[in-house]
Write an enzyme that holds these catalytic residues in place. Structure first.
Site, PDB file in Angstrom:
ATOM      1  N   ASN A  53       0.049  24.171  21.342  1.00  0.00           N
ATOM      2  CA  ASN A  53      -0.824  24.417  20.393  1.00  0.00           C
ATOM      3  C   ASN A  53      -0.943  23.103  19.243  1.00  0.00           C
ATOM      4  OD1 ASN A  53      -0.821  25.191  17.296  1.00  0.00           O
ATOM      5  ND2 ASN A  53      -0.526  27.231  18.263  1.00  0.00           N
ATOM      6  N   HIS A  64      -4.903  27.434  19.672  1.00  0.00           N
ATOM      7  CA  HIS A  64      -3.704  27.900  20.143  1.00  0.00           C
ATOM      8  C   HIS A  64      -3.555  27.417  21.609  1.00  0.00           C
ATOM      9  CE1 HIS A  64      -3.236  31.691  17.497  1.00  0.00           C
ATOM     10  NE2 HIS A  64      -3.771  30.563  16.826  1.00  0.00           N
ATOM     11  N   GLU A  66      -2.740  28.532  24.455  1.00  0.00           N
ATOM     12  CA  GLU A  66      -3.693  29.155  25.670  1.00  0.00           C
ATOM     13  C   GLU A  66      -5.297  28.672  25.519  1.00  0.00           C
ATOM     14  OE1 GLU A  66      -0.159  31.778  24.531  1.00  0.00           O
ATOM     15  OE2 GLU A  66      -1.719  30.770  23.268  1.00  0.00           O
ATOM     16  N   SER A  89       4.309  35.441  23.711  1.00  0.00           N
ATOM     17  CA  SER A  89       3.364  36.232  23.854  1.00  0.00           C
ATOM     18  C   SER A  89       2.118  36.072  23.436  1.00  0.00           C
ATOM     19  CB  SER A  89       4.054  37.380  23.215  1.00  0.00           C
ATOM     20  OG  SER A  89       3.192  38.806  23.474  1.00  0.00           O
ATOM     21  N   CYS A  91      -1.367  36.037  21.440  1.00  0.00           N
ATOM     22  CA  CYS A  91      -2.227  36.689  20.436  1.00  0.00           C
ATOM     23  C   CYS A  91      -3.308  37.696  21.106  1.00  0.00           C
ATOM     24  CB  CYS A  91      -2.265  35.739  19.253  1.00  0.00           C
ATOM     25  SG  CYS A  91      -3.779  34.697  19.743  1.00  0.00           S
ATOM     26  N   CYS A  94      -5.935  34.957  22.235  1.00  0.00           N
ATOM     27  CA  CYS A  94      -5.492  34.322  23.598  1.00  0.00           C
ATOM     28  C   CYS A  94      -5.453  35.382  24.599  1.00  0.00           C
ATOM     29  CB  CYS A  94      -4.252  33.638  23.224  1.00  0.00           C
ATOM     30  SG  CYS A  94      -4.105  32.041  22.115  1.00  0.00           S
ATOM     31  N   ASP A 154       0.263  30.628  10.830  1.00  0.00           N
ATOM     32  CA  ASP A 154      -0.363  30.449  12.127  1.00  0.00           C
ATOM     33  C   ASP A 154      -0.520  32.167  12.484  1.00  0.00           C
ATOM     34  OD1 ASP A 154      -1.067  28.995  14.376  1.00  0.00           O
ATOM     35  OD2 ASP A 154       0.538  30.199  15.506  1.00  0.00           O
TER      36      ASP A 154
END
Length: 158
Positions: A53, A64, A66, A89, A91, A94, A154
């Site tokens: 991130n 982010h 990912e 996990s 969002c 992502c 965030d």
């Protein structure tokens, strides 16, 4: 009876990919950012890209872990044969990135501190495995306790 196909990647591959993502999360924390990391692994066990991130470091709200990882992977034609590991996990953005690129398997380090759109990934046929790794949980809990305002920013909490 609707049976799931066998996993595309062995448990050892999944663990090694998650370790690469954890390494990235630590880097992000060391830079003053949010400790979330991601990695992409191919079928032979090679990490083809990783990222963490960078939202705080760059001021980019879409940076982010990912999405940074996918950007670092560049143009590819083998997305459908890659495994993504992420420490948290993912969002909606992502998860959408994984769905858009048809990434078939996602390993999630933890979903105790934040529950992303795992439901969407599964609905799209993605092989989702949640590890609830102790280090991933500890990294996020410590960060959220130390910087709740940054974490709320965030995840879009006013």
């Amino acid at each position: 009876m609707n049976q799931r196909p066998p996993p595309l990647f062995s448990q050892d591959f999944r663990r090694r990919a998650l370790e690469a993502a954890i390494h990235e999360a630590r880097k992000g924390l060391a830079e003053g950012g949010i400790p979330i990391g991601a990695a992409l692994m191919d079928e032979s066990g090679v990490i083809v890209a990783s990222g963490h991130n960078l939202r705080v470091q760059t001021g980019d709200p879409t940076a982010h872990a990912e999405t940074v990882c996918v950007r670092n992977a560049g143009r590819r034609r083998d997305w459908h044969r890659l495994l993504m590991a992420t420490t948290l996990s993912p969002c909606a953005m992502c998860s959408g990135t994984a769905v858009l690129h048809r990434i078939p398997a996602v390993v999630i380090g933890e979903n105790e501190t934040f529950m992303g759109r795992e439901d969407w990934l599964r609905a799209e046929g993605v092989d989702v495995s949640v590890v609830n790794d102790a280090e991933c949980v500890a990294l996020m809990r410590a960060f959220i306790a130390a910087k709740p305002e940054l974490w709320n920013e965030d995840i879009g909490v006013p």
